[in-house]
Motif scaffolding. Structure first.
Motif, PDB file in Angstrom:
ATOM      1  N   UNK A  76     -18.369  23.135  21.662  1.00  0.00           N
ATOM      2  CA  UNK A  76     -17.605  22.051  21.038  1.00  0.00           C
ATOM      3  C   UNK A  76     -16.169  22.460  20.727  1.00  0.00           C
ATOM      4  N   UNK A  77     -15.769  23.653  21.162  1.00  0.00           N
ATOM      5  CA  UNK A  77     -14.423  24.147  20.916  1.00  0.00           C
ATOM      6  C   UNK A  77     -14.443  25.403  20.073  1.00  0.00           C
ATOM      7  N   UNK A  78     -13.260  25.862  19.701  1.00  0.00           N
ATOM      8  CA  UNK A  78     -13.124  27.065  18.882  1.00  0.00           C
ATOM      9  C   UNK A  78     -13.010  26.669  17.413  1.00  0.00           C
ATOM     10  N   UNK A  79     -13.696  27.426  16.564  1.00  0.00           N
ATOM     11  CA  UNK A  79     -13.700  27.178  15.128  1.00  0.00           C
ATOM     12  C   UNK A  79     -13.461  28.479  14.377  1.00  0.00           C
ATOM     13  N   UNK A  80     -12.674  28.401  13.298  1.00  0.00           N
ATOM     14  CA  UNK A  80     -12.446  29.548  12.423  1.00  0.00           C
ATOM     15  C   UNK A  80     -13.401  29.447  11.237  1.00  0.00           C
ATOM     16  N   UNK A  81     -14.013  30.556  10.875  1.00  0.00           N
ATOM     17  CA  UNK A  81     -14.910  30.597   9.723  1.00  0.00           C
ATOM     18  C   UNK A  81     -14.051  30.559   8.459  1.00  0.00           C
ATOM     19  N   UNK A  82     -14.265  29.528   7.635  1.00  0.00           N
ATOM     20  CA  UNK A  82     -13.494  29.349   6.410  1.00  0.00           C
ATOM     21  C   UNK A  82     -14.275  29.844   5.195  1.00  0.00           C
ATOM     22  N   UNK A 119     -20.147  14.863   6.798  1.00  0.00           N
ATOM     23  CA  UNK A 119     -19.996  13.449   6.469  1.00  0.00           C
ATOM     24  C   UNK A 119     -21.069  12.920   5.529  1.00  0.00           C
ATOM     25  N   UNK A 120     -22.306  13.350   5.697  1.00  0.00           N
ATOM     26  CA  UNK A 120     -23.384  12.810   4.871  1.00  0.00           C
ATOM     27  C   UNK A 120     -23.695  13.672   3.658  1.00  0.00           C
ATOM     28  N   UNK A 121     -23.073  14.853   3.567  1.00  0.00           N
ATOM     29  CA  UNK A 121     -23.315  15.724   2.425  1.00  0.00           C
ATOM     30  C   UNK A 121     -22.666  15.143   1.177  1.00  0.00           C
ATOM     31  N   UNK A 122     -23.372  15.243   0.073  1.00  0.00           N
ATOM     32  CA  UNK A 122     -22.815  14.762  -1.186  1.00  0.00           C
ATOM     33  C   UNK A 122     -21.839  15.771  -1.782  1.00  0.00           C
ATOM     34  N   UNK A 123     -22.133  17.051  -1.614  1.00  0.00           N
ATOM     35  CA  UNK A 123     -21.283  18.097  -2.161  1.00  0.00           C
ATOM     36  C   UNK A 123     -20.562  18.775  -1.006  1.00  0.00           C
ATOM     37  N   UNK A 124     -19.243  18.776  -1.073  1.00  0.00           N
ATOM     38  CA  UNK A 124     -18.429  19.388  -0.037  1.00  0.00           C
ATOM     39  C   UNK A 124     -17.666  20.558  -0.649  1.00  0.00           C
ATOM     40  N   UNK A 125     -17.316  21.565   0.162  1.00  0.00           N
ATOM     41  CA  UNK A 125     -16.515  22.678  -0.373  1.00  0.00           C
ATOM     42  C   UNK A 125     -15.193  22.179  -0.949  1.00  0.00           C
ATOM     43  N   UNK A 126     -14.650  22.929  -1.890  1.00  0.00           N
ATOM     44  CA  UNK A 126     -13.402  22.532  -2.553  1.00  0.00           C
ATOM     45  C   UNK A 126     -12.244  22.435  -1.573  1.00  0.00           C
ATOM     46  N   UNK A 127     -12.234  23.290  -0.556  1.00  0.00           N
ATOM     47  CA  UNK A 127     -11.132  23.267   0.410  1.00  0.00           C
ATOM     48  C   UNK A 127     -11.532  22.544   1.695  1.00  0.00           C
ATOM     49  N   UNK A 128     -12.365  21.561   1.583  1.00  0.00           N
ATOM     50  CA  UNK A 128     -12.861  20.775   2.704  1.00  0.00           C
ATOM     51  C   UNK A 128     -11.755  19.935   3.327  1.00  0.00           C
ATOM     52  N   UNK A 129     -11.743  19.885   4.684  1.00  0.00           N
ATOM     53  CA  UNK A 129     -10.866  18.985   5.419  1.00  0.00           C
ATOM     54  C   UNK A 129     -11.738  18.114   6.316  1.00  0.00           C
ATOM     55  N   UNK A 130     -11.245  16.950   6.678  1.00  0.00           N
ATOM     56  CA  UNK A 130     -12.047  15.969   7.416  1.00  0.00           C
ATOM     57  C   UNK A 130     -12.589  16.503   8.736  1.00  0.00           C
ATOM     58  N   UNK A 131     -11.864  17.389   9.408  1.00  0.00           N
ATOM     59  CA  UNK A 131     -12.320  17.886  10.708  1.00  0.00           C
ATOM     60  C   UNK A 131     -13.221  19.118  10.600  1.00  0.00           C
TER      61      UNK A 131
END
Length: 121
Positions: A97-103, A60-72
């Protein structure tokens, strides 16, 4: 010098930063190289697991986000010496905090930390 810095950060993970640190585990199947045309899958011949700990946050606070970034999406910063194997894209991490897939995975120039983009599963 890198080893000293990583040791100091590991000590901080144990004490001062303990409330911000998350642990994770990953268990993934190992497939054989022989495709089974009957089932249209590769046979599973075993499993591999690894674990580690790091800081799990968000973009949320990062200025640069990955190209395939999603809100969650989440961002994990892990010390390479705190992880028992090299993370791979599509690995699924089980965290508190739950299960996460490495993107996506990136390393810093000193090869001491990984920055991983994670997507909620």
């Amino acid at each position: 010098m890198r080893e000293e810095l990583q040791a100091e950060l590991a000590a901080a993970f144990d004490e001062d930063l303990a409330d911000a640190v998350d642990t994770f585990t990953c268990e993934k199947p190992i497939y054989s190289g022989e495709f089974d045309f009957e089932t249209q899958t590769y046979p599973v011949v075993g499993s591999e697991s690894y674990s580690g700990r790091g800081v799990l946050g968000n973009y949320l606070k990062d200025l640069v986000k990955p190209a395939d970034y999603q809100a969650e999406d989440a961002k994990a910063i892990v010390l390479q010496n705190e992880v028992t194997a090299v993370p791979q894209i599509d690995d699924v991490w089980a965290t508190s905090k739950g299960d996460f897939k490495v993107v996506n995975i990136g390393a810093d120039p000193t090869s001491s930390i990984w920055t991983c983009q994670l997507r909620k599963v």
